[in-house]
Design a protein around this motif. Structure first.
Motif, PDB file in Angstrom:
ATOM      1  N   ASN A 211       0.825  -1.226   0.000  1.00  0.00           N
ATOM      2  CA  ASN A 211       0.000   0.000   0.000  1.00  0.00           C
ATOM      3  C   ASN A 211       0.852   1.267   0.000  1.00  0.00           C
ATOM      4  OD1 ASN A 211      -2.688  -0.859  -0.175  1.00  0.00           O
ATOM      5  ND2 ASN A 211      -2.731  -1.414   1.991  1.00  0.00           N
ATOM      6  N   TYR A 212       1.906   1.263  -0.802  1.00  0.00           N
ATOM      7  CA  TYR A 212       2.779   2.433  -0.867  1.00  0.00           C
ATOM      8  C   TYR A 212       1.993   3.721  -1.104  1.00  0.00           C
ATOM      9  CZ  TYR A 212       6.735  -0.824  -1.686  1.00  0.00           C
ATOM     10  OH  TYR A 212       7.686  -1.813  -1.588  1.00  0.00           O
ATOM     11  N   LEU A 213       2.388   4.795  -0.395  1.00  0.00           N
ATOM     12  CA  LEU A 213       1.855   6.141  -0.603  1.00  0.00           C
ATOM     13  C   LEU A 213       0.331   6.220  -0.450  1.00  0.00           C
ATOM     14  CD1 LEU A 213       4.009   7.332  -3.661  1.00  0.00           C
ATOM     15  CD2 LEU A 213       4.439   7.703  -1.216  1.00  0.00           C
ATOM     16  N   SER A 214      -0.239   5.323   0.323  1.00  0.00           N
ATOM     17  CA  SER A 214      -1.685   5.373   0.540  1.00  0.00           C
ATOM     18  C   SER A 214      -2.053   6.371   1.636  1.00  0.00           C
ATOM     19  CB  SER A 214      -2.226   3.991   0.896  1.00  0.00           C
ATOM     20  OG  SER A 214      -1.591   3.469   2.048  1.00  0.00           O
ATOM     21  N   ASP A 215      -1.084   6.785   2.428  1.00  0.00           N
ATOM     22  CA  ASP A 215      -1.320   7.759   3.485  1.00  0.00           C
ATOM     23  C   ASP A 215      -0.958   9.153   2.967  1.00  0.00           C
ATOM     24  OD1 ASP A 215      -1.601   7.965   6.713  1.00  0.00           O
ATOM     25  OD2 ASP A 215      -0.125   9.397   5.969  1.00  0.00           O
ATOM     26  N   SER A 216      -1.808  10.132   3.228  1.00  0.00           N
ATOM     27  CA  SER A 216      -1.597  11.476   2.681  1.00  0.00           C
ATOM     28  C   SER A 216      -0.312  12.116   3.202  1.00  0.00           C
ATOM     29  CB  SER A 216      -2.803  12.374   2.998  1.00  0.00           C
ATOM     30  OG  SER A 216      -2.996  12.470   4.396  1.00  0.00           O
ATOM     31  N   MET A 217       0.063  11.833   4.461  1.00  0.00           N
ATOM     32  CA  MET A 217       1.311  12.378   4.979  1.00  0.00           C
ATOM     33  C   MET A 217       2.513  11.798   4.237  1.00  0.00           C
ATOM     34  SD  MET A 217       3.029  14.369   6.826  1.00  0.00           S
ATOM     35  CE  MET A 217       1.833  15.060   7.967  1.00  0.00           C
ATOM     36  N   ASP A 218       2.435  10.517   3.876  1.00  0.00           N
ATOM     37  CA  ASP A 218       3.523   9.906   3.117  1.00  0.00           C
ATOM     38  C   ASP A 218       3.710  10.599   1.775  1.00  0.00           C
ATOM     39  OD1 ASP A 218       3.425   8.216   5.266  1.00  0.00           O
ATOM     40  OD2 ASP A 218       3.105   6.383   4.108  1.00  0.00           O
ATOM     41  N   VAL A 219       2.605  10.952   1.142  1.00  0.00           N
ATOM     42  CA  VAL A 219       2.677  11.655  -0.143  1.00  0.00           C
ATOM     43  C   VAL A 219       3.359  13.005   0.052  1.00  0.00           C
ATOM     44  CG1 VAL A 219       1.341  12.747  -1.978  1.00  0.00           C
ATOM     45  CG2 VAL A 219       0.686  10.481  -1.127  1.00  0.00           C
ATOM     46  N   ARG A 220       2.971  13.718   1.092  1.00  0.00           N
ATOM     47  CA  ARG A 220       3.543  15.044   1.356  1.00  0.00           C
ATOM     48  C   ARG A 220       5.049  14.952   1.582  1.00  0.00           C
ATOM     49  NH1 ARG A 220       4.256  18.345   6.051  1.00  0.00           N
ATOM     50  NH2 ARG A 220       3.922  20.573   5.625  1.00  0.00           N
ATOM     51  N   VAL A 221       5.476  14.003   2.413  1.00  0.00           N
ATOM     52  CA  VAL A 221       6.900  13.861   2.707  1.00  0.00           C
ATOM     53  C   VAL A 221       7.666  13.408   1.466  1.00  0.00           C
ATOM     54  CG1 VAL A 221       8.600  12.628   4.112  1.00  0.00           C
ATOM     55  CG2 VAL A 221       6.469  13.426   5.147  1.00  0.00           C
ATOM     56  N   HIS A 222       7.064  12.521   0.688  1.00  0.00           N
ATOM     57  CA  HIS A 222       7.730  12.024  -0.522  1.00  0.00           C
ATOM     58  C   HIS A 222       7.971  13.168  -1.510  1.00  0.00           C
ATOM     59  CE1 HIS A 222       8.955   8.353  -2.669  1.00  0.00           C
ATOM     60  NE2 HIS A 222       8.653   9.021  -3.763  1.00  0.00           N
ATOM     61  N   LEU A 223       6.976  14.009  -1.683  1.00  0.00           N
ATOM     62  CA  LEU A 223       7.138  15.162  -2.577  1.00  0.00           C
ATOM     63  C   LEU A 223       8.219  16.100  -2.052  1.00  0.00           C
ATOM     64  CD1 LEU A 223       3.395  15.930  -3.375  1.00  0.00           C
ATOM     65  CD2 LEU A 223       5.111  15.119  -5.006  1.00  0.00           C
ATOM     66  N   GLY A 224       8.250  16.306  -0.734  1.00  0.00           N
ATOM     67  CA  GLY A 224       9.301  17.125  -0.159  1.00  0.00           C
ATOM     68  C   GLY A 224      10.674  16.536  -0.406  1.00  0.00           C
ATOM     69  N   GLY A 225      10.769  15.215  -0.349  1.00  0.00           N
ATOM     70  CA  GLY A 225      12.036  14.549  -0.613  1.00  0.00           C
ATOM     71  C   GLY A 225      12.493  14.727  -2.048  1.00  0.00           C
ATOM     72  N   MET A 226      11.572  14.635  -2.987  1.00  0.00           N
ATOM     73  CA  MET A 226      11.942  14.804  -4.389  1.00  0.00           C
ATOM     74  C   MET A 226      12.402  16.227  -4.674  1.00  0.00           C
ATOM     75  SD  MET A 226       9.426  12.376  -6.646  1.00  0.00           S
ATOM     76  CE  MET A 226       7.862  12.922  -6.007  1.00  0.00           C
ATOM     77  N   ARG A 227      11.776  17.187  -4.048  1.00  0.00           N
ATOM     78  CA  ARG A 227      12.200  18.579  -4.251  1.00  0.00           C
ATOM     79  C   ARG A 227      13.568  18.825  -3.614  1.00  0.00           C
ATOM     80  NH1 ARG A 227       8.650  21.195  -7.046  1.00  0.00           N
ATOM     81  NH2 ARG A 227       6.415  20.668  -6.951  1.00  0.00           N
ATOM     82  N   LEU A 228      13.836  18.172  -2.487  1.00  0.00           N
ATOM     83  CA  LEU A 228      15.156  18.264  -1.871  1.00  0.00           C
ATOM     84  C   LEU A 228      16.217  17.654  -2.787  1.00  0.00           C
ATOM     85  CD1 LEU A 228      17.021  18.919   0.515  1.00  0.00           C
ATOM     86  CD2 LEU A 228      16.375  16.698   1.514  1.00  0.00           C
TER      87      LEU A 228
END
Length: 553
Positions: free
Chosen positions: A419-436
């Motif tokens: 269930n990867y990225l099924s949690d909204s907080m996970d999506v937010r952190v993942h996007l922050g990681g890609m921008r970093l």
């Protein structure tokens, strides 16, 4: 009713799996000459030469002869893809095919375990066991172990100028250069520490299991796939195993305990096909219920990573060029002479533990950098141009799924749904990681080496576009945990007690990454070794090691 044949082999302890945990347990338990130990390993001996050459992971991860070639279910958040979730299947288990990174994580990881009702699992309680399992070779302080019969942990010795430029660029962004990310203060950037000594991988089997093989009270059986736990009522009394599909079942008995160290996927599956798990699932499998435990196979978590690739400028030397033709020959010669070379490096060279958003107290991301790149859509095939790769994943994902046996046949792969990225907080952190990642790859220090972003490409900019890229290209980091979660019996999602005994059962213990109540802010290998060291004291009835305060580290 006893299920074992009258002439079945009998030992005090039967350990299922010879990976990180199983190898440590085999060594520590057999150190007592008064007990006998049998280890069952589903795979072959670790004679494949690519196991022992660190760069050989490119070959072994795709080799079904030494790995479980598991795949996840196709999911909307992975673009309908089935993601390869390979695990080791040979002596040493995944420690014989992994990236060799040694990473303890943050002290708060374990303090959180203790706060969930797991007595004796705080960081101060566990630090002595991290130290016991480790032989730190290189600069360190009192928090690190120098135990000669631990896993040797060395510093990166082959350094590419691009890696150093990446580090300097991160420092320019305000990310400190880390002194030692395994000393309790993780934040920063630097080179990874790894389980490599004198140019060779040191798996758990090499460090722990093989030194104990000369003991007459230890027996290891390879190509022995556990098919069922044998029970007398609620007590585990042995293991049935198969040497090949369709082969006659064999049995081995345990006087004291059966210990499952088969890994997060196989431990859950073995419990289920043996009648321990959710009653509804057992009914679908046609397996009689020995003991209903709803949490078996649930709480499954993994780190999901997205990786960016940049093309290097003409004339810049990356792994892509060094791994071909005459240059590869030169690297092989250096390795044979015991000199630093690309054959003796870990897949990830540089770590960055940092924050997805400003204002956080501690890092919530792990980022990695490698002065090389792989072709899009190919499994460990290097690009035909010079390139570099940087990846990021969330430390403690909230998204969780399950592992469920599809049938009672252990030669049929189970259903794996993270269930990867099924949690909204996970999506937010993942996007922050890609921008970093983009910020770190876009520094002036790297500008003299790099040319253009090739994956995902400069046209991918918005959150929706980045998330679409993550769905189509993200992948596992092989950090599977949680399917036999540790916690109080009053919590219906847990499977084992804080002494790692299966709730409601006797003589049955789980010792591997499946017991982790939450994801460490790290690769899981170091913590699995620690868990096994701690479990060995439980099993032997030894007094727990005295807690060591983090401040003393």
């Amino acid at each position: 009713m006893a299920e074992a044949a009258p002439d079945a082999d009998t030992f005090d302890y039967v350990i299922v799996g010879s990976g990180a945990a199983g190898s440590v347990l085999a060594n520590r338990l057999s150190a007592d000459p008064g007990v006998t130990v049998c280890v069952l390993e589903a795979g072959p001996p670790d004679r494949n030469p690519f196991i022992h050459i660190p760069a050989g992971f490119i070959k072994t991860l795709a080799d079904p002869g030494v790995t479980w070639q598991f795949k996840t279910e196709p999911l909307p958040m992975t673009g309908g893809r089935r993601i390869s979730t390979v695990q080791g299947r040979t002596l040493g288990g995944s420690s014989s095919v992994n990236g060799m990174i040694y990473n303890r994580g943050q002290p708060a990881d374990l303090d959180n375990w203790a706060q969930r009702g797991n007595r004796g699992w705080g960081y101060a309680d566990c630090l002595p066991y991290y130290r016991r399992s480790e032989n730190r070779i290189g600069p360190s302080d009192a928090s690190r172990g120098r135990n000669e019969d631990g896993i040797p942990i060395t510093d990166m010795d082959w350094i590419n100028p691009i890696s150093e430029a990446f580090i300097q660029g991160c420092v320019g962004l305000g990310i400190p250069r880390a002194r030692d990310y395994n000393c309790g203060d993780q934040a920063g950037v630097g080179y990874f520490q790894r389980a490599i000594r004198k140019g060779r991988r040191v798996s758990a089997a090499v460090a722990f299991l093989k030194p104990a093989l000369s003991r007459p009270n230890l027996e290891v059986r390879t190509n022995a796939r556990a098919s069922r736990i044998l029970f007398e009522g609620k007590r585990a009394v042995g293991i049935a195993y198969l040497n090949a599909p369709g082969a006659a079942p064999q049995q081995v008995r345990a006087r004291r305990e059966v210990i499952l160290s088969a890994g997060t996927v196989n431990t859950a599956r073995l419990l289920q096909v043996s009648g321990v798990g959710p009653a509804e699932l057992l009914g679908r499998l046609g397996v009689p219920v020995v003991h209903e435990l709803r949490g078996v196979g649930s709480n499954f978590r993994d780190h999901y990573a997205s990786r960016f690739v940049m093309r290097a400028k003409k004339g810049v030397e990356t792994l892509n060029e060094l791994a071909r033709g005459l240059r590869l020959g030169a690297q092989i010669a250096r390795w044979a002479l015991g000199k630093p070379s690309i054959l003796a490096t870990a897949p990830s060279h540089v770590h960055v533990f940092w924050k997805s958003f400003e204002g956080l107290d501690v890092p919530d991301l792990q980022c990695v950098f490698t002065p090389g790149s792989y072709a899009e859509g190919k499994v460990y095939v290097l690009d035909d141009y010079p390139g570099v790769t940087a990846g990021a994943w969330q430390h403690r994902p909230e998204s969780h799924g399950w592992v469920r046996a599809r049938s009672a046949n252990v030669f049929e792969d189970p259903e794996i749904n993270p269930n990867y990225l099924s949690d909204s907080m996970d999506v937010r952190v993942h996007l922050g990681g890609m921008r970093l990642l983009r910020r770190m790859l876009g520094t002036p220090e790297l500008g003299r080496f790099l040319e253009v972003e090739t994956l995902p490409g400069p046209e991918v900019q918005t959150d929706d576009e980045l998330l679409d890229f993550a769905k189509r290209n993200g992948s596992t980091t092989y950090h599977l945990i949680g399917t036999a979660r540790m916690g109080p019996e009053t919590d219906p999602t847990t499977v084992v007690s804080d002494r790692l005994l299966v709730h409601g059962m006797q003589g049955l213990r789980v010792v591997d990454a499946s017991i982790m109540p939450g994801m460490p802010s790290a690769n899981t290998y170091a913590t699995t070794l620690m868990i096994a060291e701690k479990a060995a004291d439980f099993i032997r009835g030894r007094e727990a090691a005295a807690p060591e305060a983090a401040a003393a580290a």
